[in-house]
Design an enzyme around this catalytic site. Sequence first.
Site, PDB file in Angstrom:
ATOM      1  N   HIS A 263       0.857  -1.200   0.000  1.00  0.00           N
ATOM      2  CA  HIS A 263       0.000   0.000   0.000  1.00  0.00           C
ATOM      3  C   HIS A 263       0.892   1.249   0.000  1.00  0.00           C
ATOM      4  CE1 HIS A 263      -3.366   2.587   0.651  1.00  0.00           C
ATOM      5  NE2 HIS A 263      -3.608   2.348   1.933  1.00  0.00           N
ATOM      6  N   HIS A 302      -2.727  -1.989  -9.648  1.00  0.00           N
ATOM      7  CA  HIS A 302      -3.642  -1.299  -8.727  1.00  0.00           C
ATOM      8  C   HIS A 302      -4.945  -2.087  -8.680  1.00  0.00           C
ATOM      9  CE1 HIS A 302      -5.999   1.880  -6.830  1.00  0.00           C
ATOM     10  NE2 HIS A 302      -4.847   2.406  -6.506  1.00  0.00           N
ATOM     11  N   ASP A 358       2.728   5.520  -6.794  1.00  0.00           N
ATOM     12  CA  ASP A 358       4.012   5.354  -6.090  1.00  0.00           C
ATOM     13  C   ASP A 358       5.210   5.202  -7.007  1.00  0.00           C
ATOM     14  OD1 ASP A 358       1.971   3.593  -3.914  1.00  0.00           O
ATOM     15  OD2 ASP A 358       3.118   5.370  -3.325  1.00  0.00           O
TER      16      ASP A 358
HETATM   17  C1  SDX Z   1      -1.543   2.333  -3.285  1.00  0.00           C
HETATM   18  O1  SDX Z   1      -6.245   1.094  -3.186  1.00  0.00           O
HETATM   19  C2  SDX Z   1      -5.743   2.309  -3.370  1.00  0.00           C
HETATM   20  O2  SDX Z   1      -6.379   3.230  -3.780  1.00  0.00           O
HETATM   21  C3  SDX Z   1      -4.287   2.408  -2.912  1.00  0.00           C
HETATM   22  C4  SDX Z   1      -3.600   3.707  -3.306  1.00  0.00           C
HETATM   23  C5  SDX Z   1      -4.157   4.889  -2.557  1.00  0.00           C
HETATM   24  O3  SDX Z   1      -4.058   6.011  -3.046  1.00  0.00           O
HETATM   25  O4  SDX Z   1      -4.582   4.670  -1.390  1.00  0.00           O
HETATM   26  O5  SDX Z   1      -3.749   3.942  -4.719  1.00  0.00           O
HETATM   27  C6  SDX Z   1      -2.114   3.638  -2.977  1.00  0.00           C
HETATM   28  O6  SDX Z   1      -1.549   1.473  -2.434  1.00  0.00           O
HETATM   29  C7  SDX Z   1      -1.032   2.079  -4.679  1.00  0.00           C
HETATM   30  C8  SDX Z   1      -0.507   0.627  -4.847  1.00  0.00           C
HETATM   31  C9  SDX Z   1       0.939   0.596  -4.322  1.00  0.00           C
HETATM   32  N1  SDX Z   1       1.413  -0.844  -4.298  1.00  0.00           N
HETATM   33  C10 SDX Z   1       2.348  -1.259  -5.152  1.00  0.00           C
HETATM   34  O7  SDX Z   1       2.794  -0.597  -6.103  1.00  0.00           O
HETATM   35  C11 SDX Z   1       2.842  -2.685  -4.869  1.00  0.00           C
HETATM   36  C12 SDX Z   1       2.897  -3.481  -6.178  1.00  0.00           C
HETATM   37  N2  SDX Z   1       1.486  -3.691  -6.613  1.00  0.00           N
HETATM   38  C13 SDX Z   1       0.856  -4.924  -6.276  1.00  0.00           C
HETATM   39  O8  SDX Z   1       1.249  -5.519  -5.069  1.00  0.00           O
HETATM   40  C14 SDX Z   1      -0.616  -4.975  -6.622  1.00  0.00           C
HETATM   41  O9  SDX Z   1      -0.731  -4.496  -7.903  1.00  0.00           O
HETATM   42  C15 SDX Z   1      -1.629  -4.264  -5.730  1.00  0.00           C
HETATM   43  C16 SDX Z   1      -1.510  -4.715  -4.320  1.00  0.00           C
HETATM   44  C17 SDX Z   1      -1.475  -2.786  -5.806  1.00  0.00           C
HETATM   45  C18 SDX Z   1      -3.014  -4.631  -6.249  1.00  0.00           C
HETATM   46  O10 SDX Z   1      -3.137  -5.976  -6.096  1.00  0.00           O
HETATM   47  P1  SDX Z   1      -4.487  -6.770  -6.493  1.00  0.00           P
HETATM   48  O11 SDX Z   1      -5.536  -5.870  -7.016  1.00  0.00           O
HETATM   49  O12 SDX Z   1      -4.842  -7.646  -5.340  1.00  0.00           O
HETATM   50  O13 SDX Z   1      -4.035  -7.570  -7.718  1.00  0.00           O
HETATM   51  P2  SDX Z   1      -3.500  -9.037  -7.669  1.00  0.00           P
HETATM   52  O14 SDX Z   1      -2.458  -9.144  -6.598  1.00  0.00           O
HETATM   53  O15 SDX Z   1      -4.679  -9.954  -7.623  1.00  0.00           O
HETATM   54  O16 SDX Z   1      -2.760  -9.175  -9.087  1.00  0.00           O
HETATM   55  C19 SDX Z   1      -3.437  -9.599 -10.253  1.00  0.00           C
HETATM   56  C20 SDX Z   1      -2.333 -10.243 -11.080  1.00  0.00           C
HETATM   57  C21 SDX Z   1      -1.580 -11.329 -10.332  1.00  0.00           C
HETATM   58  O17 SDX Z   1      -1.016 -12.183 -11.318  1.00  0.00           O
HETATM   59  P3  SDX Z   1      -1.764 -13.644 -11.557  1.00  0.00           P
HETATM   60  O18 SDX Z   1      -1.872 -14.314 -10.209  1.00  0.00           O
HETATM   61  O19 SDX Z   1      -3.096 -13.322 -12.174  1.00  0.00           O
HETATM   62  O20 SDX Z   1      -0.828 -14.387 -12.500  1.00  0.00           O
HETATM   63  O21 SDX Z   1      -1.329  -9.260 -11.408  1.00  0.00           O
HETATM   64  C22 SDX Z   1      -0.094  -9.631 -10.794  1.00  0.00           C
HETATM   65  C23 SDX Z   1      -0.412 -10.619  -9.714  1.00  0.00           C
HETATM   66  O22 SDX Z   1       0.696 -11.485  -9.485  1.00  0.00           O
HETATM   67  N3  SDX Z   1       0.467  -8.398 -10.241  1.00  0.00           N
HETATM   68  C24 SDX Z   1       1.733  -8.042 -10.346  1.00  0.00           C
HETATM   69  C25 SDX Z   1       1.837  -6.793  -9.732  1.00  0.00           C
HETATM   70  N4  SDX Z   1       0.637  -6.424  -9.266  1.00  0.00           N
HETATM   71  C26 SDX Z   1      -0.210  -7.429  -9.582  1.00  0.00           C
HETATM   72  N5  SDX Z   1       2.803  -8.667 -10.899  1.00  0.00           N
HETATM   73  C27 SDX Z   1       3.984  -8.023 -10.825  1.00  0.00           C
HETATM   74  N6  SDX Z   1       4.165  -6.806 -10.259  1.00  0.00           N
HETATM   75  C28 SDX Z   1       3.107  -6.174  -9.692  1.00  0.00           C
HETATM   76  N7  SDX Z   1       3.282  -5.022  -9.129  1.00  0.00           N
END
Ligand code: SDX
Length: 423
Positions: A263, A302, A358
Site C-alpha cells: 500500500h 492497482h 508510487d
Molecule cells: C496504493 O487502493 C488504493 O487506492 C491504494 C492507493 C491509494 O491512493 O490509497 O492507490 C495507494 O496502495 C497504490 C498501490 C501501491 N502498491 C504497489 O505498487 C505494490 C505493487 N502492486 C501490487 O502488489 C498490486 O498491484 C496491488 C496490491 C497494488 C493490487 O493488487 P491486487 O488488485 O490484489 O491484484 P493481484 O495481486 O490480484 O494481481 C493480479 C495479477 C496477479 O497475477 P496472476 O496471479 O493473475 O498471475 O497481477 C499480478 C499478480 O501477481 N500483479 C503483479 C503486480 N501487481 C499485480 N505482478 C507483478 N508486479 C506487480 N506489481
Amino acid sequence: MSEALKISTEQVTLDLPITDGTIKATDLKAVPTSAGPLATYDPGLMNTASCRSSITYIDGDAGILEYRGYPIAELAANATHLEVAYLLLFGELPNATQLAAWDKEVNTHRFVHENVRGIIQSFRYDAHPMAKLMSGVASMQTFYPSARRIDDPDARRMNIVRLIAKMPTLAAWSYRQSIGRHYVYPNDELGYVDNFLAMLFQSQQRVYRPDPRVSRAMEVLFILHADHEQNCSTNAVRAVASAGNDLYTSAGAGVGALYGPAHGGANEAVLAMLREIGSVDNIGAFIEGVKNGKARLMGFGHRVYKSYDPRATIIKKSCDDVFAVTGVNPLLRIAIELEKVALGDEYFVKRRLYPNVDFYSGLIYEALRFPPEMFTVLFAVPRTAGWSAQWLEGVTDPEQKIMRPKQIYTGHRARSVVPIDAR
Ligand code: SDX
C-alpha cells in the site's frame, strides 16, 4: 429500468433488486444452504461495497479520479492542499474568505503537546518514522478528550482541524529525531506546505524558504495523495471508527495500514527496486524475474486502476519541476526505461498493470533529500485530509454498523480435551 438478480435453488426462487450496481448482501440470507443462510466469500473485499460515499470517484478503466466531482488534474493545477482538504471535508471548494479563514484555523493549531514530543523522542533514532507517527497520532486523543465525543459536531470539527494541522509537525519531528537534529516549531508566517518543509529542513538560517518550484511540487503531491476512496488504510480508519472510536485512534490505524509495502510503503520499495536494478542494462533480467514470480514490479498495478493512474501522469510532470532545482535523479532513467519495457510486455498488458501513484513519487522525494523511510510518511500527511473526511462520513452515516465480517470455518469441531498426561 429496474434490475434484479434471480436466484433459484431447490428450496427457493428469489428476485433480488439490483441498486447502484449492487445487491444487499443481507438479502442473500433468505436462501438456505447446507452451510446455513447464503452469504458471500470475498477475501480482500475485491468485489464488495462497504459504504456509500460522495467524497471521491474513481473509474479504474478510464483512469478517472475526482474529488467531490472535480478532476484531479484541475485541482492539482489550481488549488492548494488545504483548499482540497476543505473540499473533501465540506463538499464544496471554499471562496476566498472561507479559504482565508480555513487556512488561519488550521495553521493556528499546528503545535502539539510537549509530551507528544517526548513520545517521539522515546524511540530509537533508527525506528521507522511510520511507527513514530502512528504512536504520535494515536496518543493525541489523550490530550484532546473531546475527540471521544464523536456525536458532537463541534468536537468533530475541532479535532479534524487539530489532526490536519498537527500531522506535519508530528511527521517533521519524527524525521528530525532520526537525524538527531533540534525540533523546529511551526512558524505562523508560513503556509501549510512551506511550514512543513521548514520544520523538516531548517538549520542555521532563521526561516527556511523553499524554492517556489519545490513548494508547488509538494503542494501538488499533497493534493494527489489526499484521498482515494476505499483504499486499504481508509478502510482501516472506517473499521476502527465503526466501533465508536475518535478520529485520532482511527487515523492511527490508517497510518498502520498505509505502512504496508503493498500500500503506502510501495514508494519506498520502488526506490529499493530501482537501486537493485542499478542500470538500464539489467532491466530485461529483472522483468523476467518478475514474470517468473521472483519479484513484484513495485509502483505498478492497482486494485482499481486497470489503466494509467492519473496521479502518476501528474507526478511524472512534477519530476521535471523538482529536477530543474535539484538536478535529475539518476534513477529516473531506469524508471522511464522500466516503464517502457513493462508497458510493452504481454505479462503486464494482459494483467492491465500500469504505473500507480508510487512509481515516480519516490524519485522526487529522494531528489529532495528525504531518506526512503520518510516516503510513506509523506503519503500519510496529506492522506490525513481524506481519512478525516471518510471518518466524518462514516461516523455520521445512519446505515453504518460496527464492522464484523463472517468467516468460512475450516477448523475442527467439538473436540474433547485429553488430559495432558495422555496427550
Ligand atoms: C496504493 O487502493 C488504493 O487506492 C491504494 C492507493 C491509494 O491512493 O490509497 O492507490 C495507494 O496502495 C497504490 C498501490 C501501491 N502498491 C504497489 O505498487 C505494490 C505493487 N502492486 C501490487 O502488489 C498490486 O498491484 C496491488 C496490491 C497494488 C493490487 O493488487 P491486487 O488488485 O490484489 O491484484 P493481484 O495481486 O490480484 O494481481 C493480479 C495479477 C496477479 O497475477 P496472476 O496471479 O493473475 O498471475 O497481477 C499480478 C499478480 O501477481 N500483479 C503483479 C503486480 N501487481 C499485480 N505482478 C507483478 N508486479 C506487480 N506489481
